[in-house]
Enzyme design. Structure first.
Site, mmCIF file in Angstrom:
data_model
loop_
_atom_site.group_PDB
_atom_site.id
_atom_site.type_symbol
_atom_site.label_atom_id
_atom_site.label_comp_id
_atom_site.label_asym_id
_atom_site.label_seq_id
_atom_site.Cartn_x
_atom_site.Cartn_y
_atom_site.Cartn_z
ATOM 1 N N ASP A 9 17.857 51.895 -49.501
ATOM 2 C CA ASP A 9 16.925 51.859 -50.638
ATOM 3 C C ASP A 9 16.057 50.601 -50.615
ATOM 4 O O ASP A 9 16.510 49.527 -50.202
ATOM 5 C CB ASP A 9 17.704 51.912 -51.957
ATOM 6 C CG ASP A 9 18.256 53.298 -52.233
ATOM 7 O OD1 ASP A 9 17.837 54.246 -51.534
ATOM 8 O OD2 ASP A 9 19.104 53.440 -53.132
ATOM 9 N N TYR A 227 10.284 56.635 -55.676
ATOM 10 C CA TYR A 227 11.602 56.044 -55.946
ATOM 11 C C TYR A 227 11.877 56.016 -57.442
ATOM 12 O O TYR A 227 11.016 55.628 -58.245
ATOM 13 C CB TYR A 227 11.649 54.627 -55.373
ATOM 14 C CG TYR A 227 13.036 54.025 -55.341
ATOM 15 C CD1 TYR A 227 14.072 54.664 -54.670
ATOM 16 C CD2 TYR A 227 13.301 52.819 -55.989
ATOM 17 C CE1 TYR A 227 15.333 54.117 -54.636
ATOM 18 C CE2 TYR A 227 14.562 52.258 -55.951
ATOM 19 C CZ TYR A 227 15.583 52.909 -55.278
ATOM 20 O OH TYR A 227 16.838 52.352 -55.240
#
Length: 362
Positions: A9, A227
């Site tokens: 991430d 995201y």
């Protein structure tokens, strides 16, 4: 030579995971490259490969410091919860601050001294109008009056009950309604709970699925949103251009925003990721509906149109009427000479203007 690229991430935790993986696999620093992207799409992945970089140890250290803080605070508070409330509960830096905010708010509520007040409205029939004009009590010839009890209210009511009203003055003002800011994690959770009746956990699980990618007929696996963990309302420049092109092509240039609706930068926000938005406006909710599960479609529709596509500014001149009765009692009413409604549908936005006789009160 074999090089390794990490795809964790794009945040501090992802940076730390990449560093831990490199350490666990005993990889040399010269063979490790870190790539990040905010959306799982073909173009985004290609662009990230061109900008591969080394692991940022400042971000890794920041994550380690956060873990230490979790333990310093949590190890001291959690046993207290076990003893006083229930065993198995945990607390840390986030829960402690949240609890303090709740306690401060509760103290404000306890310290509040309630005051009685009354409001009065009159429904006035207008010749030629189907709906009555709703006027709110303002005061008398000497100015504004606050109604503080039932006796005062009844006295005023007796004075105006059989009185006639006339328009004394008209004040015009222009109102501009701006579209809401793009979603952050918290605002997405709030809106999903309010509009779709989804729990926070359910919302985040579905958003994760949309971010990681869904199998779209004819296109393969496509990440539909950016995201999902962000506190920024910033939107990438290429997304702004795509949004303006979409509105211009589908609804006309007159519905383009007159100015940016961006929120001013907050120094307390890291702004590492942009706001939650659709990755491709050509993939409308109607187009991908058959490829999505029910809740996936509902959440994608919520992210796609109401917050991102509707970059519309609504200008409306609203006359405010000052009414006066025979007994010198004053009231005000908001009379909309033009109201612009934006109606949301599954695959399009329909714009309509009611007649000038439309009346609405606030």
């Amino acid at each position: 030579d074999v090089c390794s690229s990490d795809l964790t991430d794009p945040d501090r935790e992802g940076e730390a995971i990449s560093w831990h993986l490199a350490a666990a696999l005993k990889l040399e620093d010269k063979d490790i490259y870190r790539i990040t992207f905010n959306e799982i799409t073909k173009n985004a992945v290609k662009a990230s490969l061109k900008e591969a970089r080394k692991i940022d140890m400042n971000l890794v250290d920041a994550q380690q410091a956060r873990r230490v803080l979790d333990r310093v605070v949590g190890y001291g508070i959690s046993p207290l919860l076990w003893a006083k409330i229930k065993r198995g509960l945990s607390a840390g830096r986030v829960q402690s601050v949240a609890l303090r905010m709740i306690c401060d708010r509760e103290n404000e509520i306890d310290a509040f001294i309630p005051e009685e007040y009354w409001t009065m409205e009159a429904s006035l029939n207008i010749k030629g109008e189907k709906k009555p004009l709703v006027a709110k009590f303002y005061g008398d010839r000497n100015g504004k009056i606050d109604i503080k009890n039932a006796t005062q209210m009844q006295k005023i009511l007796d004075e105006v009950k059989n009185s006639g009203f006339s328009i004394e003055s008209v004040k015009k003002s222009e109102k501009i309604k701006k579209s809401p800011l793009p979603f952050t994690t918290s605002t997405l959770q709030q809106e999903a709970a309010k509009t779709l009746n989804m729990s926070t956990k359910r919302t985040m699980n579905i958003a994760q699925q949309l971010y990681e990618g869904v199998d779209i007929k004819g296109r393969g696996t496509v990440g539909l949103i950016t995201y999902l963990r962000t506190d920024s309302t910033r939107v990438a420049d290429e997304a702004k251009v795509a949004s303006k092109d979409y509105i211009s092509e589908n609804y006309g240039e007159k519905y383009l925003p007159q100015s940016s609706n961006a929120k001013k930068d907050d120094k307390k926000i890291q702004d590492a990721h942009e706001a939650i938005r659709p990755t491709d406006l050509s993939l409308s909710p109607a187009l991908v509906k058959e490829s999505l599960q029910r809740d996936q479609f509902r959440l994608y529709q919520l992210i796609n149109f109401p917050r991102f596509v509707e970059k519309l500014n609504t200008h409306c001149k609203s006359p405010i009427l000052l009414l006066k009765s025979n007994s010198h009692i004053s009231a005000t009413a908001l009379y909309h000479s033009l109201i612009l409604h934006i109606r949301r549908f599954h695959q399009h936005i329909q714009v309509c203007c009611p007649s000038q006789s439309c009346i609405r009160h606030t």
